[in-house]
Scaffold this motif. Structure first.
Motif, PDB file in Angstrom:
ATOM      1  N   ASP A 249      43.228  -0.367  46.065  1.00 12.67           N
ATOM      2  CA  ASP A 249      43.813  -0.831  44.807  1.00 12.67           C
ATOM      3  C   ASP A 249      44.236   0.312  43.894  1.00 12.67           C
ATOM      4  OD1 ASP A 249      43.439  -3.546  45.436  1.00 12.67           O
ATOM      5  OD2 ASP A 249      41.336  -3.431  44.808  1.00 12.67           O
ATOM      6  N   LEU A 250      44.368   1.514  44.466  1.00 10.22           N
ATOM      7  CA  LEU A 250      44.731   2.685  43.671  1.00 10.22           C
ATOM      8  C   LEU A 250      46.229   2.939  43.801  1.00 10.22           C
ATOM      9  CD1 LEU A 250      43.052   4.696  41.953  1.00 10.22           C
ATOM     10  CD2 LEU A 250      43.151   6.261  43.909  1.00 10.22           C
ATOM     11  N   HIS A 251      46.904   3.100  42.662  1.00 10.52           N
ATOM     12  CA  HIS A 251      48.353   3.288  42.674  1.00 10.52           C
ATOM     13  C   HIS A 251      48.754   4.391  41.696  1.00 10.52           C
ATOM     14  CE1 HIS A 251      47.687  -0.900  43.952  1.00 10.52           C
ATOM     15  NE2 HIS A 251      48.759  -0.711  44.722  1.00 10.52           N
ATOM     16  N   ALA A 252      49.935   4.919  41.908  1.00 11.08           N
ATOM     17  CA  ALA A 252      50.470   5.912  40.978  1.00 11.08           C
ATOM     18  C   ALA A 252      50.565   5.301  39.593  1.00 11.08           C
ATOM     19  CB  ALA A 252      51.854   6.380  41.444  1.00 11.08           C
ATOM     20  N   GLY A 253      50.103   6.058  38.597  1.00  9.78           N
ATOM     21  CA  GLY A 253      50.107   5.571  37.222  1.00  9.78           C
ATOM     22  C   GLY A 253      48.753   5.116  36.737  1.00  9.78           C
ATOM     23  N   VAL A 274      35.610  12.766  46.473  1.00  9.46           N
ATOM     24  CA  VAL A 274      35.123  11.801  45.488  1.00  9.46           C
ATOM     25  C   VAL A 274      33.933  11.018  46.043  1.00  9.46           C
ATOM     26  CG1 VAL A 274      35.723   9.777  44.112  1.00  9.46           C
ATOM     27  CG2 VAL A 274      37.401  11.630  44.440  1.00  9.46           C
ATOM     28  N   ARG A 275      32.869  10.973  45.249  1.00  8.43           N
ATOM     29  CA  ARG A 275      31.713  10.149  45.566  1.00  8.43           C
ATOM     30  C   ARG A 275      31.742   8.834  44.786  1.00  8.43           C
ATOM     31  NH1 ARG A 275      26.790  14.551  44.860  1.00  8.43           N
ATOM     32  NH2 ARG A 275      27.419  16.038  46.508  1.00  8.43           N
ATOM     33  N   HIS A 276      32.207   8.909  43.541  1.00  8.53           N
ATOM     34  CA  HIS A 276      32.192   7.716  42.698  1.00  8.53           C
ATOM     35  C   HIS A 276      33.523   7.608  41.947  1.00  8.53           C
ATOM     36  CE1 HIS A 276      27.894   7.328  43.398  1.00  8.53           C
ATOM     37  NE2 HIS A 276      27.732   8.587  43.005  1.00  8.53           N
ATOM     38  N   LEU A 277      34.098   6.433  41.990  1.00  8.23           N
ATOM     39  CA  LEU A 277      35.226   6.102  41.135  1.00  8.23           C
ATOM     40  C   LEU A 277      34.622   5.438  39.901  1.00  8.23           C
ATOM     41  CD1 LEU A 277      38.297   5.912  40.669  1.00  8.23           C
ATOM     42  CD2 LEU A 277      38.274   3.736  41.897  1.00  8.23           C
ATOM     43  N   GLU A 278      34.352   6.228  38.870  1.00 14.74           N
ATOM     44  CA  GLU A 278      33.561   5.758  37.739  1.00 14.74           C
ATOM     45  C   GLU A 278      34.363   4.862  36.798  1.00 14.74           C
ATOM     46  OE1 GLU A 278      31.720   9.084  35.890  1.00 14.74           O
ATOM     47  OE2 GLU A 278      30.402   9.462  37.593  1.00 14.74           O
ATOM     48  N   HIS A 279      35.654   5.046  36.739  1.00 17.67           N
ATOM     49  CA  HIS A 279      36.480   4.208  35.865  1.00 17.67           C
ATOM     50  C   HIS A 279      37.869   4.105  36.482  1.00 17.67           C
ATOM     51  CE1 HIS A 279      38.249   2.349  32.401  1.00 17.67           C
ATOM     52  NE2 HIS A 279      39.111   3.348  32.243  1.00 17.67           N
ATOM     53  N   HIS A 280      38.389   2.887  36.511  1.00 17.48           N
ATOM     54  CA  HIS A 280      39.714   2.663  37.093  1.00 17.48           C
ATOM     55  C   HIS A 280      40.462   1.669  36.207  1.00 17.48           C
ATOM     56  CE1 HIS A 280      42.329   0.818  40.504  1.00 17.48           C
ATOM     57  NE2 HIS A 280      43.023   1.637  39.737  1.00 17.48           N
ATOM     58  N   GLU A 281      41.539   2.124  35.616  1.00 18.13           N
ATOM     59  CA  GLU A 281      42.346   1.284  34.732  1.00 18.13           C
ATOM     60  C   GLU A 281      43.779   1.258  35.280  1.00 18.13           C
ATOM     61  OE1 GLU A 281      43.669   1.616  30.154  1.00 18.13           O
ATOM     62  OE2 GLU A 281      41.502   1.629  30.527  1.00 18.13           O
ATOM     63  N   PRO A 282      44.182   0.165  35.900  1.00 24.35           N
ATOM     64  CA  PRO A 282      45.534   0.116  36.465  1.00 24.35           C
ATOM     65  C   PRO A 282      46.592   0.390  35.400  1.00 24.35           C
ATOM     66  CG  PRO A 282      44.238  -1.739  37.218  1.00 24.35           C
ATOM     67  CD  PRO A 282      43.434  -1.080  36.139  1.00 24.35           C
ATOM     68  N   GLY A 283      47.640   1.070  35.802  1.00 24.78           N
ATOM     69  CA  GLY A 283      48.710   1.398  34.868  1.00 24.78           C
ATOM     70  C   GLY A 283      49.987   1.715  35.600  1.00 24.78           C
ATOM     71  N   ALA A 284      50.904   2.364  34.914  1.00 22.87           N
ATOM     72  CA  ALA A 284      52.178   2.763  35.491  1.00 22.87           C
ATOM     73  C   ALA A 284      52.581   4.082  34.855  1.00 22.87           C
ATOM     74  CB  ALA A 284      53.244   1.692  35.239  1.00 22.87           C
ATOM     75  N   PRO A 285      53.290   4.927  35.590  1.00 18.51           N
ATOM     76  CA  PRO A 285      53.704   6.219  35.010  1.00 18.51           C
ATOM     77  C   PRO A 285      54.651   5.993  33.844  1.00 18.51           C
ATOM     78  CG  PRO A 285      53.984   6.196  37.407  1.00 18.51           C
ATOM     79  CD  PRO A 285      53.715   4.788  36.984  1.00 18.51           C
ATOM     80  N   PRO A 286      54.253   6.316  32.617  1.00 14.47           N
ATOM     81  CA  PRO A 286      55.157   6.128  31.484  1.00 14.47           C
ATOM     82  C   PRO A 286      56.242   7.198  31.481  1.00 14.47           C
ATOM     83  CG  PRO A 286      53.158   7.212  30.760  1.00 14.47           C
ATOM     84  CD  PRO A 286      52.968   6.893  32.215  1.00 14.47           C
ATOM     85  N   PRO A 287      57.394   6.897  30.909  1.00 17.15           N
ATOM     86  CA  PRO A 287      58.443   7.925  30.825  1.00 17.15           C
ATOM     87  C   PRO A 287      58.037   9.035  29.875  1.00 17.15           C
ATOM     88  CG  PRO A 287      59.070   5.985  29.566  1.00 17.15           C
ATOM     89  CD  PRO A 287      57.816   5.617  30.316  1.00 17.15           C
ATOM     90  N   LEU A 288      58.428  10.243  30.220  1.00 19.96           N
ATOM     91  CA  LEU A 288      58.112  11.388  29.372  1.00 19.96           C
ATOM     92  C   LEU A 288      59.139  11.461  28.248  1.00 19.96           C
ATOM     93  CD1 LEU A 288      56.197  13.890  29.227  1.00 19.96           C
ATOM     94  CD2 LEU A 288      58.049  15.177  30.304  1.00 19.96           C
TER      95      LEU A 288
END
Length: 588
Positions: A249-253, A274-288
């Protein structure tokens, strides 16, 4: 109404329009007469902006008037029929048309498409007709509907769409078109309440150490036995290694916090296993933001200027007078002050005042605003470096600026000096003072300018900007420039004390020595604004007073920081790296 019925109706309306010869629609009388309702009791909020918007609408006329199919008025713009029939088709059975009843979006879109397919429709005329329609409705409304119609009228004066269907759909939608309700594309989820743990980035890479890193995923690569992801934040980036099941469930952004041990991959690249994925907040690459591309340049610029003895200053962005020469100003009305104010186009007058108070060198980096397009682009805001020095000659200031450019961009080329005439002759093969040859070349390359002037200096300068300067290579200082210069610059024409600085044909800066004679400066200002095309307060008396107080001789420079940044190698931002992909490839 069916599609066939709409097409039949549209053809009937078009036939009515063609039944008599068109005349001219008296839009000014109708629009301004309808706008009187804004002032019947007390001025509506924003009435002044509404009138200004109506004036801009009228500047695009005139529009033809035809016999209307919808009835009263008997004649008017074709677009008024499109509006009335589209709203009628979108009304629910037994209900009045919008705004007294809802408008069905599907029926409104179908009707507008059918009507505009058969009837010529100019969007500017449709907007004007719709504004009149709403203003006529105002006397019979009050409370929320009255306020809503005023806001929708205001939006019509700047709708930011070129499509008639989109215009009517937005106009009749439940949302306020000036402030549509924002809607999140993601599901409601618990957000991490604490700041991201970012301190371990300063330790990365630390072999065999357990680190906690946070940032945004920029790419994911999966293989049969291991998965890799790239993590970035600020100026840091790291490769992460996961069990393949952990990245499903890991994606760019995505924003993540991971904890693991720092080591290396089989290819020797530092990697956090990586041993632990302590926090995962889905998102999307915002424009710079475009402005972020300037940020890496500001520190080196300020450091170089400080080392050169330049003192940084800050001047107002909003001013009571406009000091941008003959340029079109950005204006606003300051309600608290009860006066018109302007966005600045230059800081040079404030810098001259700083010099006059006893400062040897000063500068400012900040935004300037020009209310006109630049070379076909609607650029209205740009970041400028402007500086003045009371202890440098024109040549010394040019050498200093060239050193600043090379020091902050890495452009390792020597400065060459050439006169305008020599460079023009070398690149075009003709003499810039040969009126016949210059006019012939201008007729070929810049026909519009050639048709409107015989001034050889103006033609040569237009050719220079159009297709000559682009051929310059390296860092080049151009002197003896023909044509008019700012009244603040000493001398006129080719004797004006100014230099243009280019980097591979890109115009970076102008360096100039200031005028010393206050009386001559006053005459130049009077002549410059004798035929001012723009309504603006251009009060230059305080400038003359500044010169009369004994302004020392000084040299000023103005350079586009935006253009300077284009010369500086910029690494690809983390947000714009390759998107996520899940194809097998070699292990990094």
């Amino acid at each position: 109404m069916t599609t066939t019925g709409l097409s039949t109706l549209a053809d009937a309306i078009a036939a009515t329009h063609d039944s008599t010869a068109p005349t001219t629609w008296d839009a000014p009388t109708e629009l301004l007469g309808a706008a009187a309702v804004l002032f019947t009791t007390h001025p509506a909020d924003g009435a002044d902006e509404l009138l200004a918007g109506i004036a801009r609408l009228l500047s695009h006329g005139p529009h033809p008037a035809v016999t209307l199919h919808a009835g009263a008025p008997a004649r008017g713009p074709r677009e008024l029929d499109i509006l009335h029939h589209a709203l009628a088709a979108a009304a629910e059975p037994g209900r009045p048309p919008w705004p007294h009843g809802p408008a069905d979006p599907a029926r409104l879109a179908a009707a507008t498409h059918a009507l505009t397919a058969a009837i010529p429709c100019r969007l500017i005329a449709l907007r004007a007709a719709t504004v009149i329609h709403l203003l006529h409705l105002l006397p019979d409304t009050d409370g929320h509907l009255h306020r809503d119609l005023i806001r929708r009228t205001t939006w019509l004066l700047d709708p930011r769409t070129d499509d008639p269907t989109a215009l009517l759909l937005t106009l009749t939608a439940p949302d306020d078109p000036l402030a549509p309700a924002p809607r999140s594309r993601t599901h409601t989820r618990e957000r991490h309440p604490q700041p991201l743990p970012l301190a371990d980035w300063d330790l990365w890479p630390a072999p065999d150490q357990v680190l906690t890193l946070s940032g945004r995923i920029t790419a994911v690569r999966t293989h049969s036995h291991v998965a890799f992801a790239d993590l970035a934040w600020d100026r840091h980036d790291a490769q992460l290694a996961f069990d393949p099941a952990a990245v499903a469930d890991l994606h760019a952004g995505d924003l993540v916090t991971v904890r693991g041990t720092c080591s290396t991959s089989r290819t020797g690249r530092p990697t956090l296993f990586v041993r632990h994925l302590e926090h995962h907040e889905p998102g999307a690459p915002p424009p710079l933001p475009d402005s972020a591309l300037l940020t890496p340049l500001l520190g080196p610029l300020r450091a170089h200027l400080a080392a050169g003895g330049f003192r940084e200053t800050i001047s107002p962005v909003l001013t009571d007078g406009y000091f941008g020469g003959a340029a079109r100003p950005f204006t606003t009305w300051a309600h608290a002050a009860g006066r018109r104010q302007y966005l600045r186009v230059t800081t040079e007058l404030d810098l001259l005042a700083v010099i006059a108070t006893g400062t040897t060198r000063c500068y400012e980096i900040g935004p300037s605003f020009r209310n006109e397009g630049q070379r076909g682009r609607p650029a209205v805001e740009f970041v400028m470096l402007e500086a003045y020095a009371a202890d440098l000659t024109l040549d010394q200031a040019t050498a200093y600026l060239a050193d600043l450019v090379t020091a902050t961009t890495g452009l390792a080329v020597p400065l060459t000096r050439r006169t305008f005439d020599d460079a023009f002759r070398e690149i075009t093969g003709i003499d810039s003072t040969d009126t016949t040859a210059v006019r012939a070349l201008a007729s070929e390359r810049t026909p519009y300018t050639a048709e409107h002037t015989d001034d050889p200096d103006r033609l040569a300068r237009r050719l220079w900007r159009h297709s000559v300067r682009q051929q310059l290579r390296g860092l080049t200082a151009i002197t003896d420039i023909p044509g008019p210069a700012s009244p603040l610059i000493a001398g006129t024409g080719r004797q004006a004390q100014r230099i243009w600085l280019y980097a591979d044909g890109l115009e970076l800066a102008e360096i100039a020595a200031n005028e010393r004679d206050a009386a001559r400066l006053a005459r130049s200002f009077t002549a410059q604004f004798a035929a001012d095309r723009h309504v603006a307060h251009r009060t230059y008396q305080h400038v003359i007073d500044l010169y009369d107080c004994g302004l020392p001789p000084c040299v000023g420079l103005g350079m586009s920081v935006t253009r300077l940044a284009s010369l500086r190698p910029v690494p690809v931002p983390a947000q714009r790296r390759s998107p996520v992909f899940r194809t097998a490839e070699r292990t990094p």
